[in-house]
Design a protein around this motif. Structure first.
Motif, PDB file in Angstrom:
ATOM      1  N   GLY A 110     -46.586 -74.060 101.672  1.00 40.77           N
ATOM      2  CA  GLY A 110     -47.147 -72.953 100.895  1.00 40.77           C
ATOM      3  C   GLY A 110     -47.563 -71.844 101.858  1.00 40.77           C
ATOM      4  N   SER A 111     -47.642 -70.612 101.347  1.00 46.13           N
ATOM      5  CA  SER A 111     -48.076 -69.548 102.255  1.00 46.13           C
ATOM      6  C   SER A 111     -49.558 -69.699 102.568  1.00 46.13           C
ATOM      7  N   GLN A 112     -50.267 -70.462 101.749  1.00 42.59           N
ATOM      8  CA  GLN A 112     -51.679 -70.721 102.048  1.00 42.59           C
ATOM      9  C   GLN A 112     -51.827 -71.349 103.431  1.00 42.59           C
ATOM     10  N   GLN A 113     -50.911 -72.276 103.765  1.00 39.78           N
ATOM     11  CA  GLN A 113     -51.029 -72.905 105.082  1.00 39.78           C
ATOM     12  C   GLN A 113     -50.832 -71.878 106.193  1.00 39.78           C
ATOM     13  N   GLN A 184     -51.227 -56.872  94.232  1.00 40.48           N
ATOM     14  CA  GLN A 184     -52.276 -57.638  94.912  1.00 40.48           C
ATOM     15  C   GLN A 184     -52.962 -58.644  93.983  1.00 40.48           C
ATOM     16  N   ASN A 185     -53.372 -59.747  94.537  1.00 41.26           N
ATOM     17  CA  ASN A 185     -54.295 -60.679  93.908  1.00 41.26           C
ATOM     18  C   ASN A 185     -55.665 -60.350  94.499  1.00 41.26           C
ATOM     19  N   PRO A 186     -56.654 -59.894  93.717  1.00 40.28           N
ATOM     20  CA  PRO A 186     -56.740 -59.970  92.258  1.00 40.28           C
ATOM     21  C   PRO A 186     -56.419 -58.701  91.482  1.00 40.28           C
ATOM     22  N   GLU A 212     -49.449 -59.459 106.444  1.00 40.24           N
ATOM     23  CA  GLU A 212     -48.942 -58.902 105.189  1.00 40.24           C
ATOM     24  C   GLU A 212     -48.479 -60.058 104.310  1.00 40.24           C
ATOM     25  N   ASP A 213     -49.265 -60.353 103.295  1.00 40.90           N
ATOM     26  CA  ASP A 213     -49.026 -61.520 102.444  1.00 40.90           C
ATOM     27  C   ASP A 213     -48.298 -61.046 101.184  1.00 40.90           C
ATOM     28  N   ASP A 214     -47.106 -61.584 100.940  1.00 43.31           N
ATOM     29  CA  ASP A 214     -46.302 -61.046  99.832  1.00 43.31           C
ATOM     30  C   ASP A 214     -45.726 -62.141  98.926  1.00 43.31           C
ATOM     31  N   PRO A 215     -46.587 -62.851  98.201  1.00 37.14           N
ATOM     32  CA  PRO A 215     -46.032 -63.871  97.303  1.00 37.14           C
ATOM     33  C   PRO A 215     -45.523 -63.314  95.973  1.00 37.14           C
ATOM     34  N   TYR A 216     -45.883 -62.046  95.646  1.00 37.17           N
ATOM     35  CA  TYR A 216     -45.592 -61.523  94.296  1.00 37.17           C
ATOM     36  C   TYR A 216     -44.524 -60.439  94.264  1.00 37.17           C
ATOM     37  N   GLY A 217     -44.107 -59.936  95.438  1.00 40.57           N
ATOM     38  CA  GLY A 217     -43.277 -58.734  95.508  1.00 40.57           C
ATOM     39  C   GLY A 217     -41.992 -58.794  94.682  1.00 40.57           C
ATOM     40  N   GLY A 243     -44.312 -65.237 103.156  1.00 42.70           N
ATOM     41  CA  GLY A 243     -43.549 -65.344 101.913  1.00 42.70           C
ATOM     42  C   GLY A 243     -43.768 -66.700 101.277  1.00 42.70           C
ATOM     43  N   SER A 244     -43.336 -66.827 100.019  1.00 43.14           N
ATOM     44  CA  SER A 244     -43.588 -68.062  99.285  1.00 43.14           C
ATOM     45  C   SER A 244     -42.547 -68.252  98.190  1.00 43.14           C
ATOM     46  N   LEU A 245     -42.182 -69.516  97.953  1.00 44.87           N
ATOM     47  CA  LEU A 245     -41.323 -69.800  96.798  1.00 44.87           C
ATOM     48  C   LEU A 245     -42.154 -70.130  95.560  1.00 44.87           C
ATOM     49  N   SER A 246     -43.492 -70.116  95.695  1.00 44.35           N
ATOM     50  CA  SER A 246     -44.345 -70.577  94.592  1.00 44.35           C
ATOM     51  C   SER A 246     -44.153 -69.773  93.314  1.00 44.35           C
ATOM     52  N   LYS A 247     -44.082 -68.455  93.431  1.00 47.30           N
ATOM     53  CA  LYS A 247     -44.069 -67.641  92.220  1.00 47.30           C
ATOM     54  C   LYS A 247     -42.645 -67.371  91.731  1.00 47.30           C
ATOM     55  N   VAL A 248     -41.641 -67.617  92.584  1.00 51.06           N
ATOM     56  CA  VAL A 248     -40.256 -67.360  92.163  1.00 51.06           C
ATOM     57  C   VAL A 248     -39.482 -68.644  91.849  1.00 51.06           C
ATOM     58  N   LEU A 253     -43.588 -77.109  94.774  1.00 51.38           N
ATOM     59  CA  LEU A 253     -42.747 -77.392  95.942  1.00 51.38           C
ATOM     60  C   LEU A 253     -43.531 -77.243  97.232  1.00 51.38           C
ATOM     61  N   ARG A 254     -44.587 -76.408  97.188  1.00 55.58           N
ATOM     62  CA  ARG A 254     -45.406 -76.084  98.365  1.00 55.58           C
ATOM     63  C   ARG A 254     -44.535 -75.570  99.516  1.00 55.58           C
ATOM     64  N   LEU A 255     -43.756 -74.563  99.247  1.00 55.71           N
ATOM     65  CA  LEU A 255     -42.893 -73.995 100.281  1.00 55.71           C
ATOM     66  C   LEU A 255     -43.213 -72.518 100.499  1.00 55.71           C
TER      67      LEU A 255
HETATM   68  C1  LIG Z   1     -52.204 -63.509  97.729  1.00 55.81           C
HETATM   69  C2  LIG Z   1     -51.848 -64.955  97.794  1.00 55.81           C
HETATM   70  N1  LIG Z   1     -51.511 -65.482  98.972  1.00 55.81           N
HETATM   71  C3  LIG Z   1     -51.178 -66.781  99.081  1.00 55.81           C
HETATM   72  C4  LIG Z   1     -51.195 -67.621  97.987  1.00 55.81           C
HETATM   73  C5  LIG Z   1     -50.847 -69.063  98.186  1.00 55.81           C
HETATM   74  O1  LIG Z   1     -49.596 -69.342  97.664  1.00 55.81           O
HETATM   75  P1  LIG Z   1     -48.762 -70.627  98.064  1.00 55.81           P
HETATM   76  O2  LIG Z   1     -49.560 -71.412  99.045  1.00 55.81           O
HETATM   77  O3  LIG Z   1     -48.546 -71.364  96.786  1.00 55.81           O
HETATM   78  O4  LIG Z   1     -47.497 -70.109  98.653  1.00 55.81           O
HETATM   79  C6  LIG Z   1     -51.552 -67.113  96.735  1.00 55.81           C
HETATM   80  C7  LIG Z   1     -51.600 -68.002  95.577  1.00 55.81           C
HETATM   81  O5  LIG Z   1     -52.070 -67.717  94.523  1.00 55.81           O
HETATM   82  C8  LIG Z   1     -51.898 -65.741  96.649  1.00 55.81           C
HETATM   83  O6  LIG Z   1     -52.267 -65.184  95.486  1.00 55.81           O
END
Ligand SMILES: Cc1ncc(COP(=O)(O)O)c(C=O)c1O
Length: 407
Positions: A110-113, A184-186, A212-217, A243-248, A253-255
């Protein structure tokens, strides 16, 4: 005759680390626990719509890798990530205007890691980190665990103000700026191209890492794609793109991945070895197989079509649900909508009463590193159907009308 001594009273175990005591859990998770009741319409979570997961396609990809290469899929792997997945992700990044090779990427759980790894690799306790105001909550947690001093950069409905950023960089000597420039989140807001260039220029001039965190782009419903900060002159050697596969594809999968200059990427890889050795091999190979056998862009554009209708349903119902004098954004993509109620509404204090109406939002206060704006709230608009969104907003209106503001 043996005389048994009374057992000595047990000594208390040593305390938790100070950081474990000082960093709180995510209030979003706590709210999610309360709203697990099926009758609650939950606008609080950041949950992609599960009925839109391509479960069949993902299952086929897992079946294929487990049938064709079980010894590899079930084995330990390298920390950097499976070459096939890194190659596919690098090709997608290059196609979006940022030339990238597989070796520029580190696959993360996940991009969180990636945020935790960057905090480990870059931050000494007491180092300053600049964030947006408001900021993604779990990033605040990651920086908090590293013992960082977190300072919010002033901004407006378009995101951080580059001039205010420069002043803070000069005054506070931060290590990095953390930003989610697109949807952006939120807040759902997107940093315009001109400001991205200005942010890149500040980083170049003053010496600053940009994360630069881009999970939603990829979830865009209208308007034109805005180039990454990482693609701007001056930012190349100092921007980490996440980047992240979570939202697409699917968050389970935590990728995720990070794209970073060599020395920092190698330091993150060492930190990852200590954290989890590597991201699950089978998930990486299945994702690579999915990307080879399917058109992810076509899937994302189907999902975006559905999410656009949901966003529009929420925009259509908000005026009737929120008290007069409220303002809210119109996100061009992503998952979240941010609203500000008139003073003296306090969305944290009001939440229990709203939840009694079987609907939930996230109060805005926890997203602020600095002084919180207690009149704000975040609504996720992608998880429910337009009909459910309409009903949820009716309940929200009833909950907000049900008593004195701020009570
Ligand atoms: C801005 C942002 N970064 C990172 C994450 C983490 O995403 P993930 O670990 O599922 O890739 C989230 C999840 O909601 C997010 O909103």
């Amino acid at each position: 005759m043996t005389v048994t001594e009374p057992a000595p009273a047990p000594s208390p175990v040593p305390p938790l680390a100070a950081r474990a005591r000082s960093v709180g859990g995510s209030p979003v998770r706590d709210i999610l626990a309360v709203t697990a009741r099926p009758e609650v319409i939950n606008f609080a979570g950041g949950l992609p719509a599960p009925e839109l997961f391509d479960a069949e396609g993902i299952a086929a990809a897992y079946r294929a890798v487990l049938a064709e290469a079980p010894a590899r899929a079930l084995q330990y792997s390298t920390t950097e990530g499976e070459p096939a997945l890194r190659a596919a992700l690098a090709a997608r990044t290059t196609a979006r205007g940022l030339p990238t090779g597989p070796d520029d990427l580190l696959v993360t759980t996940g991009s969180q890691q990636a945020l935790s790894l960057l905090a480990t690799a870059l931050l000494e306790p007491g180092d300053t980190v600049l964030v947006e105001s408001p900021c993604y909550l779990a990033a605040l947690q990651a920086f908090g665990f590293a013992g960082a001093r977190v300072v919010a950069v002033p901004g407006d409905e378009h995101g951080v103000d580059p001039e205010a950023l420069e002043e803070l960089v000069v005054r506070e000597r931060p290590k990095l700026l953390y930003t989610v420039p697109t949807f952006q989140n939120p807040t759902g807001r997107t940093l315009p191209a001109g400001r991205r260039a200005a942010v890149a220029a500040v980083a170049a001039r003053r010496g600053l890492w940009i994360v630069e965190d881009d999970p939603y782009g990829e979830l865009r419903y209208e308007g034109e794609r805005v180039p990454w900060i990482a693609a701007h002159p001056g930012a190349e050697d100092r921007t980490v793109l996440l980047g992240s596969l979570s939202k697409v594809m699917a968050p389970g999968l935590r990728l995720g991945w990070l794209r970073a200059p060599g020395e920092l990427r190698r330091a993150c890889a060492v930190a990852k070895q200590a954290a989890d050795l590597h991201t699950p091999t089978v998930n990486q190979l299945a994702a690579a197989r999915y990307l080879a056998d399917n058109d992810l862009d076509a899937h994302v554009s189907r999902v975006a079509g559905v999410y656009r209708e949901r966003r529009d349903a929420m925009l259509a119902g908000l005026a009737g649900a929120l008290p007069e004098g409220s303002v809210w954004g119109r996100p061009e993509g992503g998952m979240f909508l941010w609203a500000r109620l008139p003073e003296p509404y306090d969305t944290t204090a009001l939440l229990p009463r709203v939840v009694r109406q079987d609907v939930a939002y996230v109060p805005g206060a926890p997203f602020y590193a600095g002084t919180p704006d207690r009149t704000t709230l975040r609504l996720c608009f992608v998880t429910q159907t337009p009909e459910e969104i309409g009903e949820g907003l009716r309940r929200l209106g009833a909950g907000l009308r049900g008593g004195t503001p701020g009570a």
